[in-house]
Design an enzyme around this catalytic site. Structure first.
Site: not given
Length: 342
Positions: A107, A176, A307
């Protein structure tokens, strides 16, 4: 009729500035987004009795978002999901990213897009956030200009991501948000029904990196093309949960790719996207150590994420969809969340 308001959400420590909150309100949906990480801090929708409830996990105050947390509601970048060993090669140059998930980069690294202040601009139907990611940030090449817009129309929340770069660089942006359609205080998502419009998925190795194979969902636990009640499905196949990329048909216009339905309340989310993948995550790493809104503790499987994104580790898999953005081109993807009651 849409209403857009702005107010202060809190102050960063050491005189770091004010975090602003933007409230988007329609007749059926109320969304709150802050300038730190473009985080969705609240999202309220009606149940079949007409009662509003907040259906995203998170915190009541800024302090929660400044502490370690699992990306609640945040914008993710420069690259969402995992890159194996944080390494890749672009145009003959080797790059090493920050390692923050076992042996991998996750991420965007140690300080990804979720942990920085963005510059907001109020739109007639929402808010647009902007930031410049410097060349070399978290190890990524190129200066990257990024715009993320949240717009609300009736029962549809649309997120548009745009980016431009000065050097060839991987880009894969997503949000997210963790949802629980039962609202705050609901202990798990076992009574939710999930549908994902995908004929294939990506199997994973022990570090949650795709093996490189693209497998059909037919006759596997990953066949979610028809609604499956999560609790019964996990029990039937002895699964710990989902944290997998499902392979979508990529189109220029947003198209249906997933649905979550909560029969007790009647709440439903439908996801429309232009991305080639969707990561279905069932909150497997939530462990009861975080106290969220109204003091509620978030245990394993107390929220889910849908996502929309490119495939994990695509930069190192030539048979995966291209994740590189080049100078002169523009990254532009759109995801729409449609909320309804039945």
């Amino acid at each position: 009729m849409l209403e857009v308001k702005k107010e202060a959400f809190g102050e960063l420590p050491l005189g770091g500035g004010t975090v602003e909150k933007f409230l988007l309100t329609s007749n059926t949906v109320k969304v709150e987004i802050i300038s730190l990480g473009c985080i969705i801090t609240s999202l309220k929708t009606k149940d079949r009795g007409g009662k509003f409830s907040d259906i995203v996990l998170g915190f009541d105050h800024l302090e929660g978002y400044l502490s370690e947390h699992p990306y609640f509601g945040a914008a993710i970048g420069r690259v969402a999901n995992r890159i194996a060993k944080g390494k890749f090669t672009v145009e003959g140059h080797d790059y090493q990213l920050a390692i923050n998930d076992g042996s991998n980069s996750l991420h965007g690294g140690v300080k990804g897009f979720d942990k920085v202040i963005w510059f907001p601009e109020i739109l007639p139907d929402g808010v647009r956030f902007f930031r410049i990611s410097p060349d070399g940030e978290e190890g990524y090449p190129g200066e990257l200009k990024v715009w993320i817009s949240y717009t609300l129309k009736d029962d549809e929340l649309t997120i548009n991501y745009r980016a431009q770069t000065s050097k060839a660089t991987p880009v894969n942006l997503t949000n997210h948000a963790y949802f629980n359609l039962g609202g705050q205080g609901s202990s798990n998502i076992y009574d939710h029904e999930f549908t994902i419009e995908a004929d294939c998925y990506l199997p994973l190795d022990e570090t949650l990196i795709p093996t490189g194979k693209i497998m059909p969902v037919q006759d596997t636990p990953f066949d979610l093309r028809k609604p499956k009640e999560l609790g019964k499905h996990l029990q039937k196949f002895q699964l710990d949960g989902f944290d997998h990329n499902f392979c979508l048909v990529q189109r220029k216009e947003p198209h249906f790719c997933a649905r979550a339905y909560h029969p007790p309340s009647g709440r439903m989310i439908e996801v429309y996207a232009t991305q080639p993948g969707i990561q279905f995550y069932t909150g497997n790493f939530l462990d009861g150590t975080l106290k969220g809104k109204e003091g509620h503790v978030y245990f394993k499987h107390s929220g889910f994420c849908l996502e929309t994104q490119n495939w994990p580790n695509a930069i190192n898999q030539p048979n995966f969809p291209d994740v590189l953005l080049y100078p002169g081109d523009e990254y532009n993807t759109t995801t729409c969340f449609k909320f309804s009651v039945s």
